[in-house]
Each structure stands twice: as structure tokens, then as C-alpha cells.
Write an enzyme that holds these catalytic residues in place. Structure first.
Site, PDB file in Angstrom:
ATOM      1  N   ASP A 183       6.353  79.595  -1.924  1.00 27.78           N
ATOM      2  CA  ASP A 183       6.378  78.887  -3.205  1.00 27.78           C
ATOM      3  C   ASP A 183       6.230  77.399  -2.915  1.00 27.78           C
ATOM      4  OD1 ASP A 183       9.428  77.689  -3.516  1.00 27.78           O
ATOM      5  OD2 ASP A 183       9.426  79.632  -2.500  1.00 27.78           O
ATOM      6  N   GLU A 243      19.373  77.253 -11.126  1.00 31.63           N
ATOM      7  CA  GLU A 243      20.219  77.214  -9.938  1.00 31.63           C
ATOM      8  C   GLU A 243      21.241  76.084  -9.964  1.00 31.63           C
ATOM      9  OE1 GLU A 243      17.850  74.899  -6.640  1.00 31.63           O
ATOM     10  OE2 GLU A 243      16.506  76.408  -7.511  1.00 31.63           O
TER      11      GLU A 243
END
Length: 329
Positions: free
Chosen positions: A13, A108
Site C-alpha cells: 500500500d 486507526e
């Protein structure tokens, strides 16, 4: 939960932090998929997103887009605004059909000190809005230290980050399996099958991931698009029943139920518009991306749209009846 295993598809990613990337070299180094940062918060758009999408796709990589949920998303309404920013970027990249993998919610951080219930409410609002706007069920990305904030989200595919172990945490807020595993940030954690953390075509460290299955299994799981209609105009059909009354036909594309835009709008009491020149469908002024045009009629995916507006949808495979019960929202 399951552990990493040999033969799993390898991926990365990336964001603007990686700088210039030669995706052809990335693909040649055994990487088969890449998630690309698109947006963050309500307004931020990655300056490299569109270029990375174009270059990675041209290199033959399976691509997906992700959005970082900002700490300023403290309410469901603010979360929906972030979803709008994300989907806008996806549209600018060619629409959801450009991507092989589902859109991703990266959640997150909780610097606003929200309760677990509030974190879940933000996550649900974002996920449901993205699915409503794109017709595709998103992926949830998070860390073991954060996943305990979620409840009732295990119906979404899970992408977990964990660098110092070979198995996912036992207590994962309802999830019993992971679909994607971020096993290294390029400096710590696991290594690629070749024993390194270095990916050709990228100058510095990059997050390393794998799918819980082979490349072929990954392609089959997420990249199968609805099939084109046959000569009769369908690849399967059924009956659409709303609030106890038969209101039309259901067409099945790739295992998904589609109903006429006009019929669904009338059932839900919403406005609709079909832009024939651009072949675009709008519901309550919002463009829908999962649309099938059959014999001049626009069909839209039933379940995610109806549920986004408070309705309950069920499907009986034996009788081929899709039933909608309108709720309150």
C-alpha cells in the site's frame, strides 16, 4: 485466526510519502496488488492518487483505494462528509469500476477520545455511505490495538496490520478471519517470500501485505464484475416485492440483485434522474455507480441502496423473490 501461508498473493500500500514509483518494476518483483491512498478527512486529496492509479493499472497490478479517517470525524455526519470526499476522488479516477479491489476505510486513531460506541458509529456511517454511493462493500483496515473499539462490523472484509506476529489477535471484535494482512512497514515485521522487505521500483520502505489466498483466489473474490446481459437482457431474473406488493422484476448480475431505478425510487419515496446522454443514474441527487442498462431501463443494485435508506431486504433463492420492507430512517 489463520496464519500467513506460502502462496498467498503479495501486495503493497502506498501514498505520496513513497515519492516516484515505477509500478512496472513493482509488478515484476512479484507484487500483484496495491492499495493507494486517495483521501483523508473531509477535504484532503493525495496529490499522487490519480497518477498512481493510472500507472499501477497500466502495470497490470490489481488496484484499490483507501481513505484515512481523520480525528476530526467525531460524528456520523462528519464521517459521511469524509465518505463523500473519498468517493469524489474515486470518481475522478474513473469511478469504482476502475478499481479491482473494494474501497478501504483506514481507521486507526482516536485522538478525540471518542467512546467505543462513538467510534463504531463513525465507522458505520462512513462504511454505509461509501457502499451507498458506490454499490461496493468496503474493507476495514485497522490495528490490533484499535480493533477493540469496533462492534458489529465483522460483516466487512478485514485488513489487519500486525508486524510482530504470524497470527492475527484472538480477540478481534467479531472477526474470525482476515482477508488482507499488513505484515511489515518495510522496516520491521515479516518479509517477502524472497526474504527481503525491499520492493523494486520504490526507493524507500513500503508497507508489505498479503491476501489470504492465491492471486487467482484474490481475483475471483473481488474483481468479478457483474456479467454483461445476454440476448434476453438478463443473466438471471426474479420478482421484486416491496411492502407486500409485487412491484417489478429483479435482474441478477454476478450474484447481485438489481431493480429498476424508477421502481426503487418510488418504493423508497425518493427523487431520481436518469441522464441518458452520460448514462448516469441519480437517487436523491446522488450519483449511483453500480448501474446496469437493460433494454433502455436503468437497473441499480438493490441491497446497499435500500438498506442505506432504512429498508430491510431479503432474497429467497428458491423462489427468486427479493423482498423489501420499508423501515423508518
Amino acid at each position: 485466526m489463520q496464519s500467513r501461508k506460502k502462496g498467498n498473493a503479495q501486495g503493497i500500500d502506498v501514498s505520496h510519502h513513497q515519492g516516484n514509483i515505477d509500478f512496472k518494476k513493482v509488478a515484476a518483483d512479484g507484487i500483484s496488488f496495491v492499495f493507494i491512498k486517495a483521501t483523508q478527512g473531509r477535504t484532503f486529496r493525495s496529490k499522487t492518487f490519480l497518477k498512481f492509479v493510472k500507472d499501477a493499472k497500466a502495470a497490470g497490478l490489481m488496484i484499490g483505494a483507501y481513505h484515512y479517517v481523520d480525528d476530526s470525524a467525531t460524528t456520523p455526519e462528519l464521517a459521511r462528509q469524509e465518505a463523500d470526499n473519498f468517493v469524489s476522488a474515486i470518481k475522478d479516477a474513473g469511478g469504482v469500476s476502475t478499481f479491482d479491489l473494494p474501497p478501504v476505510m483506514d481507521y486507526e486513531s482516536n485522538k478525540s477520545n471518542l467512546s467505543k460506541a462513538a467510534v463504531t458509529a463513525v465507522a458505520k456511517a462512513f462504511l454505509e455511505e461509501v457502499e451507498r454511493l458506490t454499490g461496493v462493500r468496503p474493507i476495514v483496515y485497522t490495528y490490533p490495538s484499535f480493533i477493540g473499539n469496533f462492534s458489529g462490523l465483522s460483516g466487512y472484509p478485514l485488513w489487519i496490520a500486525r508486524y510482530h506476529a504470524t497470527k492475527a489477535p484472538v480477540d478481534a471484535s467479531g472477526w474470525s478471519r482476515w482477508d488482507f494482512w499488513q505484515y511489515s512497514d518495510g522496516q520491521y515485521g515479516g518479509t517477502l517470500p524472497n526474504g527481503t522487505r525491499k520492493v523494486s521500483g520504490i526507493a524507500g520502505p513500503v508497507d508489505l501485505n498479503e491476501y489470504n489466498g492465491t492471486v487467482d483466489e484474490l481475483r475471483a473474490r473481488f474483481t468479478n464484475r457483474p456479467a454483461a446481459p445476454d440476448k434476453a437482457g438478463t443473466v438471471g431474473s426474479g420478482t421484486f416485492v416491496a411492502n407486500g406488493k409485487e412491484v417489478g422484476k429483479v435482474l441478477l448480475f454476478g450474484g447481485k440483485s438489481y431493480v429498476p431505478l424508477k421502481v426503487l425510487a418510488n418504493v423508497l419515496g425518493l427523487s431520481y434522474h436518469w441522464d441518458n446522454s452520460h448514462k448516469k443514474a441519480y437517487l436523491n441527487g446522488v450519483e449511483l455507480q453500480m448501474v446496469q442498462l437493460v433494454v433502455g431501463t436503468a437497473y441499480v443494485q438493490l441491497k446497499p441502496i435500500a438498506e442505506a435508506y432504512g429498508a430491510v431486504v431479503s432474497w429467497d433463492p428458491s423462489s427468486k423473490i427479493a423482498t423489501l420492507t420499508k423501515g423508518e430512517k
